[in-house]
Motif scaffolding. Structure first.
Motif, mmCIF file in Angstrom:
data_model
loop_
_atom_site.group_PDB
_atom_site.id
_atom_site.type_symbol
_atom_site.label_atom_id
_atom_site.label_comp_id
_atom_site.label_asym_id
_atom_site.label_seq_id
_atom_site.Cartn_x
_atom_site.Cartn_y
_atom_site.Cartn_z
ATOM 1 N N GLU A 192 9.351 -5.180 0.329
ATOM 2 C CA GLU A 192 8.415 -6.106 0.965
ATOM 3 C C GLU A 192 6.948 -5.751 0.750
ATOM 4 O OE1 GLU A 192 8.016 -5.703 5.375
ATOM 5 O OE2 GLU A 192 9.969 -4.703 5.186
ATOM 6 N N THR A 193 6.682 -4.676 0.011
ATOM 7 C CA THR A 193 5.301 -4.345 -0.338
ATOM 8 C C THR A 193 5.233 -3.963 -1.804
ATOM 9 O OG1 THR A 193 3.386 -2.931 0.155
ATOM 10 C CG2 THR A 193 5.566 -1.919 0.344
ATOM 11 N N GLY A 194 4.145 -4.351 -2.450
ATOM 12 C CA GLY A 194 3.979 -4.036 -3.859
ATOM 13 C C GLY A 194 3.078 -2.842 -4.115
ATOM 14 N N ASP A 195 2.541 -2.245 -3.058
ATOM 15 C CA ASP A 195 1.605 -1.124 -3.225
ATOM 16 C C ASP A 195 0.491 -1.472 -4.208
ATOM 17 O OD1 ASP A 195 2.886 0.499 -1.414
ATOM 18 O OD2 ASP A 195 4.023 1.619 -2.911
ATOM 19 N N ARG A 196 0.061 -2.735 -4.180
ATOM 20 C CA ARG A 196 -1.038 -3.242 -5.017
ATOM 21 C C ARG A 196 -0.705 -3.239 -6.506
ATOM 22 N NH1 ARG A 196 -6.517 -0.743 -2.106
ATOM 23 N NH2 ARG A 196 -6.054 -1.554 -0.021
#
Length: 212
Positions: free
Chosen positions: A99-103
């Motif tokens: 759920e997160t792409g770490d930018r």
């Protein structure tokens, strides 16, 4: 019509979970957070894993993905944490919380997820479920994961009727509520749910009979 099994998911934010109470109230399956990235282990995981097992709840463990890190390192930490808590048994579920792409750009996030899943499958002989949400998946962060069961977070949709993002064509688990606890449904039987889980290696049988 297939039955609808009810489940929950928990992490350190819930603290001590009353698994007996949840089982009495109809919870059939659950996922507990085990790890995040390469350094974080949920301090409640072992207690949760044991509590689910003791109350005949289908056990699920999930890893919160940090795509900026190394997928194999994260897979090893996750599997090691599950093993120390008692290990996988027949039908136990494994999930990647994506759920997160770490930018990172979506292509790199998807490559991380595929590599993590491949590492887990190679060592544990189980295909991970993918937890994600609509906008994140539709942005391309889940490309190439269509063969993995989809656990979709869609609390704004009717229970058991979530919108399905690309690249999937069907949902497996629907997280339909976040308050006061994350709640999920699976349309099917307990046997159908556990068929998605861990399958132990068969041991070769010993040869019987005397020497010739």
């Amino acid at each position: 019509m297939l039955p609808m099994l009810h489940g929950i998911d928990v992490s350190n934010w819930q603290g001590a979970v009353d698994w007996g109470g949840h089982a009495d109230n109809g919870v059939s399956f659950a996922f507990a957070k085990a790890t995040e990235g390469s350094t974080f282990t949920d301090r409640w995981f072992e207690r949760n894993w044991t509590g689910m097992r003791e109350n005949w709840i289908v056990c699920g463990a999930y890893h919160f993905a940090r795509p900026a890190g190394d997928p194999e390192d994260q897979a090893r930490r996750f599997l090691g944490t599950v093993e120390r808590a008692g290990g996988l048994r027949h039908g136990d579920l494994v999930a990647l919380d994506l759920e997160t792409g770490d930018r990172l750009p979506p292509g790199k996030v998807a490559r991380f997820a595929r590599a993590w899943c491949e590492a887990v499958a190679a060592h544990a002989r189980v295909r991970p479920v993918i937890y994600t949400f609509l906008a994140f998946a539709d942005a391309g962060n889940c490309a190439g994961l269509e063969d993995h069961p989809l656990w979709i977070a869609a609390p704004d949709h009717p229970t058991g009727r979530p919108e399905i993002p690309q690249p999937w064509h069907r949902w497996t688990i629907h997280q339909y509520c976040h308050e006061p606890l994350d709640r999920n449904v699976f349309r099917g039987t307990r046997a159908q749910l556990t068929s998605l889980g861990y399958r132990p290696r068969r041991r070769a049988g010993k040869r019987r009979g005397g020497h010739r």
